[in-house]
Design an enzyme around this catalytic site. Structure first.
Site, PDB file in Angstrom:
ATOM      1  CG  HIS A   1      18.982  40.715  43.947  1.00 27.67           C
ATOM      2  ND1 HIS A   1      19.813  39.627  43.846  1.00 27.67           N
ATOM      3  CD2 HIS A   1      17.836  40.363  43.312  1.00 27.67           C
ATOM      4  CE1 HIS A   1      19.203  38.656  43.183  1.00 27.67           C
ATOM      5  NE2 HIS A   1      17.995  39.090  42.846  1.00 27.67           N
TER       6      HIS A   1
ATOM      7  CD  GLU B   1      23.215  41.514  47.516  1.00 25.69           C
ATOM      8  OE1 GLU B   1      23.721  40.404  47.710  1.00 25.69           O
ATOM      9  OE2 GLU B   1      22.012  41.671  47.183  1.00 25.69           O
TER      10      GLU B   1
ATOM     11  CB  CYS C   1      23.267  36.149  43.325  1.00 25.69           C
ATOM     12  SG  CYS C   1      22.717  37.735  42.642  1.00 25.69           S
TER      13      CYS C   1
ATOM     14  CB  CYS D   1      24.620  41.010  43.976  1.00 25.74           C
ATOM     15  SG  CYS D   1      22.817  41.231  43.931  1.00 25.74           S
TER      16      CYS D   1
END
Length: 153
Positions: free
Chosen positions: A56, A58, A86, A89
């Site tokens: 992801h 992040e 999410c 993260c």
């Protein structure tokens, strides 16, 4: 620059990263980590490219920032991300001791900063994260809608 101008400035950088993800047919999420007014980490979703469910935006930006500072403790940093983080993260954000998270659009399916669950609001954490949402949310939302429209076509 005041805080809103600063947040907007760095969110545009996160949106540039999201656009890079879009160009690679990845879900268009981008992130930058800022320390003392300087971008020290960047990332955009690379789940499909790397075939890695943890790739992801992040997490990639946090990894880059930790490498820049040569420390996993990012307690004087702000993470700007185009979409609400999410649970995975926001967990990494807590573990990295990031001081502040600024996000663009809310994520009604996986958002863990108030949309589905509010992980930063848990009072028993040994670290608190300040969260600000809605910065350039229209732009971030348009990019997401455009991506999923393209995917359906």
């Amino acid at each position: 620059m005041d805080r809103i101008e600063t947040d907007t400035y760095f969110m545009w950088m996160a949106l540039d990263e999201a656009q890079a993800a879009f160009g690679k047919e990845e879900v268009p999420v981008g992130a930058v980590v800022v320390h003392q007014g300087i971008v020290i980490g960047r990332g955009h979703n690379s789940v499909e490219t790397l075939q890695d469910p943890t790739a992801h935006a992040e997490l990639l930006a946090i990894t880059a920032a930790a490498g820049t500072l040569k420390s996993w403790r990012l307690n004087e940093c702000t993470l700007y991300v185009s979409l609400e983080p999410c649970t995975m993260c926001i967990g990494a954000i807590h573990l990295a001791r990031i001081q502040r998270v600024v996000f663009g659009a809310k994520d009604p399916k996986f958002g863990a900063c108030g949309s589905i669950i509010d992980v930063p609001a848990v009072s028993s954490w040994n670290h608190t994260v300040e969260v600000q949402g809605g910065i350039l949310d229209d732009e971030a939302g348009k990019l997401m809608r455009s991506f999923f429209r393209k995917l359906r076509d």
